[in-house]
Design an enzyme around this catalytic site. Structure first.
Site, PDB file in Angstrom:
ATOM      1  N   GLU A 501     -10.561  62.488  24.199  1.00 51.85           N
ATOM      2  CA  GLU A 501      -9.372  62.232  25.003  1.00 51.85           C
ATOM      3  C   GLU A 501      -8.554  63.529  25.118  1.00 51.85           C
ATOM      4  O   GLU A 501      -8.674  64.238  26.079  1.00 51.85           O
ATOM      5  CB  GLU A 501      -8.542  61.090  24.404  1.00 51.85           C
ATOM      6  CG  GLU A 501      -7.407  60.692  25.324  1.00 51.85           C
ATOM      7  CD  GLU A 501      -7.189  59.191  25.412  1.00 51.85           C
ATOM      8  OE1 GLU A 501      -7.849  58.432  24.704  1.00 51.85           O
ATOM      9  OE2 GLU A 501      -6.329  58.783  26.211  1.00 51.85           O
ATOM     10  N   GLU A 780      -1.796  56.694  15.338  1.00 52.65           N
ATOM     11  CA  GLU A 780      -1.564  56.192  16.686  1.00 52.65           C
ATOM     12  C   GLU A 780      -0.957  54.792  16.661  1.00 52.65           C
ATOM     13  O   GLU A 780      -0.087  54.460  17.460  1.00 52.65           O
ATOM     14  CB  GLU A 780      -2.901  56.146  17.436  1.00 52.65           C
ATOM     15  CG  GLU A 780      -2.826  55.553  18.828  1.00 52.65           C
ATOM     16  CD  GLU A 780      -4.143  55.684  19.576  1.00 52.65           C
ATOM     17  OE1 GLU A 780      -5.191  55.814  18.922  1.00 52.65           O
ATOM     18  OE2 GLU A 780      -4.108  55.672  20.821  1.00 52.65           O
TER      19      GLU A 780
HETATM   20  C1  BGC Z   1      -3.519  57.653  24.678  1.00 54.32           C
HETATM   21  C2  BGC Z   1      -2.057  57.551  24.569  1.00 54.32           C
HETATM   22  C3  BGC Z   1      -1.479  57.331  25.902  1.00 54.32           C
HETATM   23  C4  BGC Z   1      -2.035  56.036  26.357  1.00 54.32           C
HETATM   24  C5  BGC Z   1      -1.493  55.541  27.638  1.00 54.32           C
HETATM   25  C6  BGC Z   1      -4.048  56.369  25.199  1.00 54.32           C
HETATM   26  O1  BGC Z   1      -5.400  56.380  25.353  1.00 54.32           O
HETATM   27  O2  BGC Z   1      -4.115  58.040  23.493  1.00 54.32           O
HETATM   28  O3  BGC Z   1      -1.427  58.123  23.575  1.00 54.32           O
HETATM   29  O4  BGC Z   1      -0.140  57.465  26.020  1.00 54.32           O
HETATM   30  O5  BGC Z   1      -3.426  56.019  26.375  1.00 54.32           O
HETATM   31  O6  BGC Z   1      -1.118  54.331  27.425  1.00 54.32           O
END
Ligand code: BGC
Length: 931
Positions: A501, A780
């Site tokens: 990501e 997270e």
């Molecule tokens: C990310 C986030 C991001 C989100 C959007 C995720 O996959 O890791 O931190 O803000 O997607 O909702």
């Protein structure tokens, strides 16, 4: 008393930057003095075209003359027009409040290549034959990285080199070398920008590497963001090609006035080298047996190398994203090459592992004791052909083996094949990983701890602040947020560094940005990133959700795609606003003003009822709150409330910025927009007595933080928020968005005790739950791992995501109490107002503002509140010391009102207010049962 000094001379936020392309760069300095009341009353800046001229007092570029002003930041250069390559040596003299002059040591900057015609170099790439003829090499495909090429060119230089400058960029990543030396510790050059719109180049002073006679200029070229995997994309080459290419221009200036230029062109040669493949997500494969000794040195026999291939320059493209721009388009215009304007990515720290365990024969797991981003550098010796495989992970499985499921498709695996014949130092070149644990296989016995070094890699933003208090777990929480920042501020503010990501998610960035500004000086970093944000704005005015915005493929056809998300796209307004408030930067607002207006125009256009309910696109809501109301692309009343609240706040911020810039009409327009959206918010969601129709913690927090409630309802709304928290048995239930506001709003509404309680909860869900379970970064999700359920679903479960660490902001602003003053930007005047809570006996922070170091540190001792405050020279502070209205506040043992530099303004709401001039102060006031 230490003597006064004038320090930290910076140009465009950087110390002695090379190759900038601001025609009117801004200069800043810091006056340091231990004298109470020390201040600047006038300054004079002199700029000369050489160090000798400056020393001789010959300011041939600019002499500002003596300017009666206390301005010490963002002083715009106003001298002779600056041309490409100009060297600018400068110095500042200030006159203090006594009229005494103080002169700084010299500093410098140089100008880059300002015109496209300054570039004589051609873009070159390798001949694919070098890969085809090499059985150990691999060509790039949509799913496989290709073998990076080596490039070289030899040239002659005479005696008498006075300056040599290397300008370098690539489509891909380049490691430039000159005569065997790596010319820079910078990593990942050029950094990530929106490569559809602009490409950075770097400028290096390589004078010391050039010698008389034969020289060799060389480079290795890797994939990086240009052609490698980015985000969760299934295929590589998101910028339209798998081909990397190189652009370098060495300029050697001679004493006789001539300049030798060595540009990349068809006369260069190329071959393959020891790196077999390299990719950010996948890792690097390196075979040391393939090293070519002396390949970057003069005198090397390169007869088996092949000529490079010249390729056309890159062009500006409109990528495939958003409903309005679904067809990619190529403008045919050359892609602008711009100077990098922020701190480069570097290895900033090295960590030794704390332990190694051989979990099964031949499988050795090292623990660095800290989750971080970077790579491992090894010292190893062994027979030629020995293959060491390094895998990286953030956590361990219960059996002690490496846990990698949450990396998704990121292999995060480096492999080294030893050359043999003695000790070898091995490290990857064009990859990084997010990890705390390292698994090495391929050797029977583990390498000694001292031979395994964790290299911490990040954008080298200078440290700015430190927080400390009486609660060790809270200190670790603060540190975890700091490490979250270290792990994710890598050319752009990424969400996470480990899985496939690593994108510049705007929501994450905006909630954490204030925290980030306290921890480190991120002015240049965000100034650069804001260009990525605006570059990724679409034709309708939508700011993206991630910047740089990535090609969205077929997933998003018919949608606005990764754009316009409430709380995400709004970072397009929040970032410039924060840079203005924290650093006093007005230029960032001017530069992005039109883009911000386009965004607000769009919001208004598609939401005629003043409720932000249309085109909510990915609609993340209060992402990862408890209970989850965050399902992707679904709609709910809460999400509409959140979106509308952000719209209102955008408008309020726009009005404030317009006013600061003297744009009165626009200020009125955005005031009116704020009033209208606020009224619509009230009509739809406000019920009697401060109740909202949507009852989540975050709904109340946004209503309070964004001033969406009538004054008379605020206290009731805050009480209702406390009731909701009590109903959760005194636990939080917010996600990314609400969490930033939770403790600040509770504190400002008179519920600091509740904030303190939430801070120190150790059971799930809480900030300290991960800490007591060994977290060294911010997770997270609140439930990334729980004692009951173990790891959360690995599809989205990072252990290094800073968003929930935005509580660091509150630690600085309200626990230590170092806060911006509404009346002033850039901490020129600031507030010190700590809010002590029952569970802390002492707390404090230092923060290096653009005007110098601020300190606020308190402790409760002998029934007194003792507060140490440092007000930097040339600033003023409004200090609020907790004190009963009939109590006596002292400074240094005497009544504060009589202390030098202090004026007692009055008592209100349990605080004595003091107007304080520069200096170090020790305040004390009765506390506890007397208060
Ligand atoms: C990310 C986030 C991001 C989100 C959007 C995720 O996959 O890791 O931190 O803000 O997607 O909702």
């Amino acid at each position: 008393m230490t003597p006064d000094s004038l320090t930290y001379l910076r140009c465009e936020y950087l110390v002695d930057p090379l190759g900038i392309d601001e025609p009117r760069p801004r200069l800043s300095w810091v006056q340091q003095s231990s004298r109470r009341g020390a201040a600047q009353t006038a300054y004079r800046v002199v700029v000369a075209s050489s160090a000798d001229r400056l020393a001789a007092g010959e300011a041939d570029l600019w002499d500002s003359g003596r300017v009666a002003s206390d301005q010490s930041t963002h002083v715009e250069y106003d001298g002779a027009p600056l041309t490409s390559r100009a060297a600018c040596h400068w110095q500042v003299t200030l006159w203090d409040e006594r009229g005494e002059p103080l002169t700084s040591p010299p500093a410098m900057w140089t100008m880059g290549l300002m015109e496209s015609s300054d570039w004589q170099a051609d873009w070159v790439t390798h001949d694919p034959q070098i890969v085809a003829r090499d059985p150990g090499a691999q060509p790039p495909t949509a799913t496989q990285p290709g073998t990076p090429a080596l490039f070289r060119k030899s040239f002659d230089a005479p005696d008498g080199v006075v300056r040599a400058t290397l300008y370098v960029t690539a489509r891909g990543l380049v490691e430039p070398r000159l005569n065997g030396a790596v010319v820079t510790p910078d990593c990942f050059v050029p950094e990530w920008t929106d490569y559809h719109k602009r490409l950075h180049y770097r400028t290096y002073d390589v004078t010391r590497h050039v010698r008389a006679g034969e020289n060799a200029l060389a480079a290795t070229l890797g994939d990086g963001w240009w052609s490698g995997y980015i985000g969760w994309q299934e295929t590589r080459g998101q910028y339209g090609t798998l081909e990397n290419s190189l652009l370098m221009q060495l300029e050697v200036e001679l004493a006789d006035g001539r300049t030798i230029v060595v540009p990349t062109d068809g006369s260069w040669s190329c071959t393959t080298g020891p790196i077999i493949a390299s990719d950010f997500m996948m890792g690097e494969t390196y075979d040391a047996r393939r090293e070519r000794t002396g390949w970057d040195q003069p005198g090397y026999d390169a007869t088996d190398w092949l000529p490079v291939v010249e390729v056309p320059p890159a062009t500006v493209r409109t990528p495939r994203f958003g409903f309005s721009n679904n067809a990619p388009a190529d403008s045919g215009e050359p892609l602008p090459l711009v100077a990098q304007r922020s701190e480069p990515v570097r290895v900033v720290e090295r960590l030794a592992p704390v332990s190694v365990t051989t979990v099964t024969p031949g499988v050795h797991v090292y623990d660095f004791g800290q989750n971080f981003s970077g790579w491992v550098e090894l010292s190893a010796a062994g027979p030629a052909g020995t293959r060491l495989v390094l895998r990286h992970g953030e956590r361990l499985n219960p059996d002690g083996t490496l846990y990698t499921e949450n990396l998704r498709r990121a292999d995060a695996t480096d492999a080294y094949t030893l050359r043999g014949g003695g000790a070898e130092t091995l490290r990857p070149h064009f990859t990084f990983h997010g990890f705390q644990y390292l698994e090495i296989t391929g050797i029977d016995e583990p390498l000694p701890l001292a031979d395994v070094r964790g290299c911490v890699v990040m954008s080298a933003t200078p440290p700015a602040g430190e927080f400390e208090c009486s609660h060790p777990l809270v200190n670790r929480l603060w540190k975890n947020a700091l490490w979250g920042q270290k792990g994710n501020f890598l050319t752009v503010p990424t969400d996470c560094p480990q899985r496939d990501e690593r994108l510049g998610w705007m929501g994450d960035a905006q909630v954490f940005m204030r925290s980030a500004t306290y921890n480190m000086d991120v002015a240049a970093f965000f100034t650069k990133w804001m260009n990525d944000v605006t570059d990724s704005q679409d034709a309708d005015g939508l700011f993206p959700d991630v910047a740089p915005r990535i090609d969205e493929g077929d997933n998003f056809v018919g949608l606005d795609g990764l754009g316009g998300g409430a709380g995400w796209a709004d970072a397009g307004v929040i970032v410039p606003w924060t840079l203005w408030r924290v650093y006093g930067d007005r230029r960032i607002v001017q530069r992005h003003w039109d883009a911000m207006v386009r965004w607000l125009d769009w919001l208004e256009r598609v939401n005629p009822e003043s409720i932000r309910e249309n085109h909510l696109n990915n609609n993340y809501g209060d992402w990862l709150c408890i209970p989850a109301d965050t399902t992707f692309r679904t709609h709910s009343e809460m999400k509409t409330l959140l979106a509308t609240a952000y719209w209102a706040d955008d408008a309020a911020k726009m009005a404030a910025m317009a006013r600061a810039l003297g744009r009165a009409d626009e200020a009125d327009r955005f005031d009116a927009m704020f009033t209208k959206v606020r009224a619509a918010f009230g009509k739809r969601w406000l019920e009697d007595e401060g109740r909202l129709a949507v009852e989540t913690q975050t709904a109340y927090l946004l209503a309070l933080a964004f001033n969406l409630l009538p004054e008379a309802d605020r206290a009731a709304a805050a009480s209702r928020l406390v009731e909701l928290i009590a109903a959760e048995d005194w636990h939080l239930s917010t996600g990314f968005i609400g969490i930033k506001h939770l403790n600040p709003e509770l504190t400002l509404a008179g519920h600091a005790d509740v904030a303190g309680r939430l801070l120190t909860n150790e059971d799930y869900p809480s900030w300290l739950y991960p800490v007591v379970h060994g977290a060294t970064t911010i997770w997270e999700r609140w439930n990334g791992w729980t004692a009951d359920d173990g790891f959360f679903n690995p599809q989205m479960n990072s252990f290094n995501h800073y968003s929930l660490g935005s509580v660091a902001e509150w630690l600085y602003r309200h626990v230590a109490g170092i806060e911006l003053d509404d009346a002033s930007a850039g901490f020129k005047q600031f507030v010190v107002k700590p809010y002590p809570t029952d569970n802390l006996q002492h707390a404090g922070a230092t923060y290096r503002s653009v005007h110098g170091e601020i300190e606020s540190r308190w402790r409760i001792e002998d029934a007194q509140f003792k507060l140490r405050v440092r007000v930097p020279a040339n600033t003023t502070a409004r200090v609020f010391c907790p004190c009963p209205s009939d109590g006596a506040v002292t400074e240094g043992g005497q009544p504060a009102a009589e202390a030098e530099g202090v004026q007692l303004v009055g008592f209100a709401d349990g605080y004595a207010e003091l107007a304080v001039r520069p200096g170090l102060y020790e305040f004390a006031a009765p506390f506890g049962q007397y208060a």
